[in-house]
Design a protein around this motif. Sequence first.
Motif: not given
Length: 366
Positions: A89-114
Amino acid sequence: MKNGKIKVGVIGVHPEQGWATTAHIPALQASPDYELVALTNSNGQLARQAADKFKVPNAFESHLDLLKLPDIDLVVVTVKVPNHFELVSAALKAGKAVYCEWPLGRNVAEAVELAKLAKDQQVRGGVGLQSRATPVVSYVRDLIKEGYVGEVLSTSLVGSGILWGAILPATYIYTLDPKNGAGMINVAFAHGLDSASYALGSPIKEVTATLGNRRLSAKIVETNELVPMATPDQIIVGGTLENETFLSVHYRGGLSRGTNFRWEINGTEGDLIVTSSLGYPAVGEVKLQDGKGSDVQVKDLAIPSKYTDAREPSGPAQSVFYSYARLAQDFKTGTHLSATFDDAVVLHKVVDAVEKSAQSGSRKTL
């Protein structure tokens, strides 16, 4: 990008251990498309040691300092899953492209929000589903497209979790709690299932699942302490893909003395088999076999050289290298070769459907 290279900052680098050190750093250093310019570790001394070891010019204790660097094109997040949401979230808000390791989040809700945040910020979000980029999965996907085995009738996978067996290193204790979204169902199982769905070119349509624990605890390597295993170490799933291919999957915790990954694709005109010494195609030594027509058994099938790169590093960095190669092409040409946050959301929803099917004892449609 300056000088045609994608400038990278990696969050979560230890000088001696961890996924960033064993996989991401060697992959980035072997690639002609990237330049590693910054890294972080929550321990400032370890950050500086890592920077010295890997010859990285900037080392930070806080990810916020890394995000202030104006020339960083891509932020890589390689920390434990419960911290993904905050850091991505912090990286996206800073305008940076992101490569995140899988899993993207702890659950569906976090992944959808990101995924939504990445769209809102109009920045690229990539996720570490590295099996897709491996030479063997890439080749199998093309063979299926070309009709090599005819119409695909069914596919079956048997895999090992690698972790979640009788013993477990202390650093992975957090994976035993399902609230952290880092159990076998989220990692090894999800990687294996994603490989099949991607190569066969069809999303999962419906699933029926049974989950359980044959081991109720794991012994911690460093202390011999027994820690409760609350996340499933047995996963059995049946279902269909949207193209009506039948699917069966069985994952079990730990490692097997026999088969740690076996994936069969059965078609009207032939069969393909992918095996690995570990739990999914992105790790371990892989082999591809085929049988067609009058063949009475399968034989080894070589992967053409166009799918490989002589610069590839060995070990776990190999699949990450190919994943970065796809991401670099997406950066430079606007293609969609690498797994995106939207792809991650789809896989998160599949895992969620598997869990809900097991809980309810009923079939779930995606």
